[in-house]
Design an enzyme around this catalytic site. Structure first.
Site, mmCIF file in Angstrom:
data_model
loop_
_atom_site.group_PDB
_atom_site.id
_atom_site.type_symbol
_atom_site.label_atom_id
_atom_site.label_comp_id
_atom_site.label_asym_id
_atom_site.label_seq_id
_atom_site.Cartn_x
_atom_site.Cartn_y
_atom_site.Cartn_z
ATOM 1 N N ASN A 1 0.793 -1.094 0.045
ATOM 2 C CA ASN A 1 -0.143 -0.186 -0.099
ATOM 3 C C ASN A 1 0.941 1.136 -0.054
ATOM 4 O O ASN A 1 1.946 1.230 0.884
ATOM 5 C CB ASN A 1 -1.013 -0.071 1.155
ATOM 6 N N HIS B 1 6.548 -1.391 3.467
ATOM 7 C CA HIS B 1 6.204 -2.909 4.047
ATOM 8 C C HIS B 1 5.404 -3.688 2.869
ATOM 9 O O HIS B 1 4.610 -3.043 2.174
ATOM 10 C CB HIS B 1 5.542 -2.988 5.199
HETATM 11 P P1 AMP Z 1 -0.705 -0.572 5.715
HETATM 12 O O1 AMP Z 1 -2.346 -0.307 5.834
HETATM 13 O O2 AMP Z 1 -0.516 -1.086 4.450
HETATM 14 O O3 AMP Z 1 0.196 0.742 6.145
HETATM 15 O O4 AMP Z 1 -0.560 -1.617 6.745
HETATM 16 C C1 AMP Z 1 -0.226 -1.398 8.174
HETATM 17 C C2 AMP Z 1 -0.245 -2.635 8.886
HETATM 18 O O5 AMP Z 1 0.536 -2.653 10.220
HETATM 19 C C3 AMP Z 1 -1.682 -3.202 9.481
HETATM 20 O O6 AMP Z 1 -2.053 -4.229 8.849
HETATM 21 C C4 AMP Z 1 -1.564 -3.182 10.917
HETATM 22 O O7 AMP Z 1 -2.299 -4.079 11.351
HETATM 23 C C5 AMP Z 1 0.018 -3.609 11.010
HETATM 24 N N1 AMP Z 1 0.503 -3.041 12.318
HETATM 25 C C6 AMP Z 1 0.443 -1.854 12.879
HETATM 26 N N2 AMP Z 1 1.098 -1.601 13.994
HETATM 27 C C7 AMP Z 1 1.666 -3.089 14.035
HETATM 28 C C8 AMP Z 1 2.369 -3.675 15.174
HETATM 29 N N3 AMP Z 1 2.761 -2.962 16.352
HETATM 30 N N4 AMP Z 1 2.971 -5.103 15.036
HETATM 31 C C9 AMP Z 1 2.530 -5.538 13.836
HETATM 32 N N5 AMP Z 1 1.665 -4.988 12.793
HETATM 33 C C10 AMP Z 1 1.146 -3.907 13.032
#
Ligand code: AMP
Length: 114
Positions: free
Chosen positions: A87, A100
Site C-alpha cells: 500500500n 512494507h
Molecule cells: P498499511 O495499512 O498497509 O500501512 O499496513 C499497516 C499494517 O501494520 C496493518 O495491517 C497493521 O495491522 C499493522 N501493524 C500496525 N502496528 C503493528 C504492530 N505494532 N505490529 C505488527 N503489525 C502492526
C-alpha cells in the site's frame, strides 16, 4: 525515525512476533491479521513508501520480495499461493509510513479490493 512504529519494532523498543531478520530486513506477523497467514516484510532502514525508492534500492527490493516469497512458502502458501501487497500513501490505504510488503494467505482472497 523517532515516531515510526516500524522503526521501533526494528530497534526492539516495541515487541513483534518476528519470523525472520537479517542485516537488511525484518519479517513479523501483522498485529491485526486479515487472513490465516498475514505477515509484513520491512526494510530496517526507514523508507517511507514505494514512491521514495531510489535506483540504489533495487537490490534491497529484490531481497524484500524474495524473502516474502520464501517465508510465504515456509508458512504453507506454496501450493495455493498468497497475495503480496504494498500500500502507498492515502489513496493506496497506507497507514504506517514505513515501506512494507503485506503477505496474506491461507484462504481465498477477493479481487478487486474495495
Ligand atoms: P498499511 O495499512 O498497509 O500501512 O499496513 C499497516 C499494517 O501494520 C496493518 O495491517 C497493521 O495491522 C499493522 N501493524 C500496525 N502496528 C503493528 C504492530 N505494532 N505490529 C505488527 N503489525 C502492526
Amino acid at each position: 525515525m523517532d515516531n515510526c512504529i516500524f522503526c521501533k519494532i526494528v530497534s526492539g523498543a516495541i515487541p513483534a512476533k518476528r519470523i525472520y531478520e537479517d542485516d537488511e530486513l525484518l519479517a513479523f506477523h501483522d498485529v491485526s491479521p486479515q487472513a490465516p497467514v498475514h505477515f509484513l516484510v520491512i526494510p530496517r532502514r526507514h523508507i517511507r513508501n514505494i514512491m521514495e525508492l531510489a535506483p540504489e534500492d533495487v537490490a534491497l527490493v529484490g531481497h524484500l520480495l524474495h524473502k516474502a516469497q520464501e517465508l510465504a512458502a515456509k508458512l504453507g502458501c506454496a501450493e495455493k499461493g498468497a497475495r503480496f501487497v504494498i500500500n502507498c500513501k492515502s489513496d493506496g490505504g497506507q497507514t504506517v509510513d514505513h515501506l512494507h510488503i503485506h503477505v496474506l494467505g491461507g484462504r481465498p482472497l477477493a479481487w478487486p479490493p474495495g
